[in-house]
Design an enzyme around this catalytic site. Structure first.
Site, mmCIF file in Angstrom:
data_model
loop_
_atom_site.group_PDB
_atom_site.id
_atom_site.type_symbol
_atom_site.label_atom_id
_atom_site.label_comp_id
_atom_site.label_asym_id
_atom_site.label_seq_id
_atom_site.Cartn_x
_atom_site.Cartn_y
_atom_site.Cartn_z
ATOM 1 N N SER A 156 -39.938 90.599 27.108
ATOM 2 C CA SER A 156 -39.122 89.649 27.853
ATOM 3 C C SER A 156 -39.194 90.051 29.318
ATOM 4 C CB SER A 156 -37.668 89.726 27.378
ATOM 5 O OG SER A 156 -36.823 89.093 28.315
ATOM 6 N N TYR A 169 -31.072 94.608 23.665
ATOM 7 C CA TYR A 169 -32.251 93.734 23.745
ATOM 8 C C TYR A 169 -33.290 94.290 24.726
ATOM 9 C CZ TYR A 169 -34.678 89.225 24.468
ATOM 10 O OH TYR A 169 -35.603 88.219 24.564
ATOM 11 N N LYS A 173 -36.995 95.528 23.813
ATOM 12 C CA LYS A 173 -38.150 94.839 24.386
ATOM 13 C C LYS A 173 -39.051 95.789 25.177
ATOM 14 C CE LYS A 173 -37.797 90.536 23.027
ATOM 15 N NZ LYS A 173 -38.691 90.099 21.929
HETATM 16 P P1 NAI Z 1 -35.533 81.071 18.712
HETATM 17 O O1 NAI Z 1 -34.174 81.504 18.293
HETATM 18 O O2 NAI Z 1 -35.750 79.632 19.003
HETATM 19 O O3 NAI Z 1 -36.604 81.538 17.627
HETATM 20 C C1 NAI Z 1 -36.567 82.795 17.038
HETATM 21 C C2 NAI Z 1 -36.810 82.644 15.550
HETATM 22 O O4 NAI Z 1 -36.858 83.951 14.937
HETATM 23 C C3 NAI Z 1 -35.709 81.869 14.809
HETATM 24 O O5 NAI Z 1 -36.258 80.748 14.173
HETATM 25 C C4 NAI Z 1 -35.137 82.875 13.807
HETATM 26 O O6 NAI Z 1 -34.757 82.275 12.578
HETATM 27 C C5 NAI Z 1 -36.309 83.837 13.644
HETATM 28 N N1 NAI Z 1 -35.882 85.145 13.161
HETATM 29 C C6 NAI Z 1 -34.836 85.890 13.587
HETATM 30 N N2 NAI Z 1 -34.745 87.038 12.887
HETATM 31 C C7 NAI Z 1 -35.778 87.030 12.004
HETATM 32 C C8 NAI Z 1 -36.247 87.957 11.036
HETATM 33 N N3 NAI Z 1 -35.598 89.109 10.829
HETATM 34 N N4 NAI Z 1 -37.354 87.661 10.335
HETATM 35 C C9 NAI Z 1 -38.025 86.486 10.532
HETATM 36 N N5 NAI Z 1 -37.613 85.560 11.443
HETATM 37 C C10 NAI Z 1 -36.508 85.835 12.172
HETATM 38 O O7 NAI Z 1 -35.902 81.955 20.017
HETATM 39 P P2 NAI Z 1 -37.101 81.877 21.076
HETATM 40 O O8 NAI Z 1 -36.504 81.718 22.407
HETATM 41 O O9 NAI Z 1 -38.157 80.964 20.624
HETATM 42 O O10 NAI Z 1 -37.613 83.399 21.038
HETATM 43 C C11 NAI Z 1 -38.857 83.803 20.504
HETATM 44 C C12 NAI Z 1 -39.166 85.182 21.038
HETATM 45 O O11 NAI Z 1 -39.332 85.144 22.463
HETATM 46 C C13 NAI Z 1 -38.076 86.221 20.768
HETATM 47 O O12 NAI Z 1 -38.669 87.476 20.472
HETATM 48 C C14 NAI Z 1 -37.339 86.290 22.087
HETATM 49 O O13 NAI Z 1 -36.662 87.518 22.276
HETATM 50 C C15 NAI Z 1 -38.494 86.121 23.053
HETATM 51 N N6 NAI Z 1 -38.094 85.701 24.375
HETATM 52 C C16 NAI Z 1 -37.669 84.434 24.607
HETATM 53 C C17 NAI Z 1 -37.301 84.053 25.887
HETATM 54 C C18 NAI Z 1 -36.914 82.678 26.225
HETATM 55 O O14 NAI Z 1 -36.805 82.405 27.438
HETATM 56 N N7 NAI Z 1 -36.705 81.804 25.273
HETATM 57 C C19 NAI Z 1 -37.270 85.031 26.990
HETATM 58 C C20 NAI Z 1 -37.786 86.309 26.655
HETATM 59 C C21 NAI Z 1 -38.164 86.622 25.384
#
Ligand code: NAI
Length: 308
Positions: A156, A169, A173
């Protein structure tokens, strides 16, 4: 799509956390380019509670509607058995694993003062241990097969500069960045390249941005998918790097080492001399990105004459 040259025909890619947000658009983009996809998602809320949602199935249906191939996986990345099961499903369904995007994530935001151990551990379990549980079996399968592979870890932007209320977090990360650089070094000879993405996107994890994202939102998740697709492709020569992406912006981010201050001799090696030279020690003008250990050694030798 016309003009596509980066295809994934005959390849299999695992995307964890692919039921929502960024993972979903990565899965769709890779499938559109010919990859068979393991769409993994535990189907939890954004704090990791309430497992059991079958969002992975919905994304598989979207991929199939586009004429692609995909299987759903409902295992958690946060356990060794879950990680192994995800990789075994890819091998059982498609014969091999060519790339993994370790993307699943949750948040348990709290100030450091108030944070409970359970909140600290839950976030490390999914992001850092989860990245290990999923990519290590994939790394082993790629190495044993002998045909290389690609791993895309997810950090991140805040991993690189911190933020208020997310010490768990940010720590997880930055740990993922450490996994990236280490796996990259070990994988290089086997043509298994590992890189890391620091995305910026409006999803349910970023409530400060619109949560109901339209495809036209400046930070629509789909804007990050091209970089991830390239990092998964064998044409991408990078290994061990971190890239920030979002809102059409793409750039490499790196750890930097300043040119520093060198004490003349043991007599000058005092806290007072450190204080007196603090501006020089703290200065990042002329800083260089840290590359390999050998490059860092060469930089130190150049600035510390008696090391040579
Ligand atoms: P999101 O919440 O839309 O998607 C994350 C998905 O991971 C969810 O569908 C959830 O059900 C799944 N998940 C959670 N725990 C799980 C597990 N133990 N096993 C399998 N699946 C699991 O979030 P987003 O924003 O799409 O994030 C995706 C990645 O990007 C994450 O690692 C997040 O930390 C990272 N990220 C996102 C940013 C953003 O601006 N959206 C910024 C920096 C990093």
């Amino acid at each position: 799509m016309s003009g596509d040259t980066l295809g994934f025909e005959g390849q299999s890619v695992i995307v964890t956390g692919a039921g929502n947000g960024l993972g979903r658009v990565y899965a769709l983009e890779l499938a559109r380019r010919g990859a068979a996809i393991v769409v993994n998602d535990l189907g939890v809320s954004n704090d990791g509670s309430g497992a059991g949602g079958r969002v992975a199935e919905k994304v598989v249906a979207e991929i199939e509607a586009l004429g692609g191939r995909a299987v759903p996986s409902f295992d958690s990345v946060a356990t060794p058995e879950g990680g192994r099961a995800i990789v075994e499903l890819a091998i059982k369904s498609f014969g091999q694993v060519d790339a993994v995007v370790a993307n699943a994530g949750i948040l348990r935001d709290k100030s450091y003062y108030k944070m409970e151990l359970a909140e600290f551990e839950a976030v490390l379990d999914v992001h850092l241990r989860g990245a290990y549980f999923t990519t290590q079996p994939a790394f082993r399968a790629m190495k044993d097969r002998g045909q290389g592979g690609r791993i895309v870890f997810t950090a991140s932007p805040v991993a690189l500069f911190g933020t208020f209320g997310q010490p768990n977090y940010v720590a997880a990360k930055l740990g993922v960045v450490g996994l990236t650089t280490s796996v990259a070094i070990e994988g290089a000879r086997a043509q298994i390249f590992a890189n890391c993405i620091a995305p910026m996107a409006a999803t349910r994890l970023t409530p400060g941005m619109a949560t109901e994202t339209s495809e036209e939102h400046p930070f629509a998740p789909r804007r990050v998918a091209p970089l991830v697709a390239y990092l998964c492709h064998r044409d991408c020569p990078s290994n061990g790097h971190v890239y920030m992406a979002g809102h059409n912006f793409h750039a490499r981010a790196a750890m930097m080492l300043g040119s520093g201050w060198v004490a003349r001799d043991e007599d000058e090696l005092t806290a007072e001399a450190v204080a007196a030279h603090w501006a020089q020690i703290d200065d990042m003008d002329g800083a260089k990105a840290l590359g390999t250990a050998a490059e860092i050694g060469a930089m130190l030798k150049a600035s510390v004459p008696f090391l040579g």
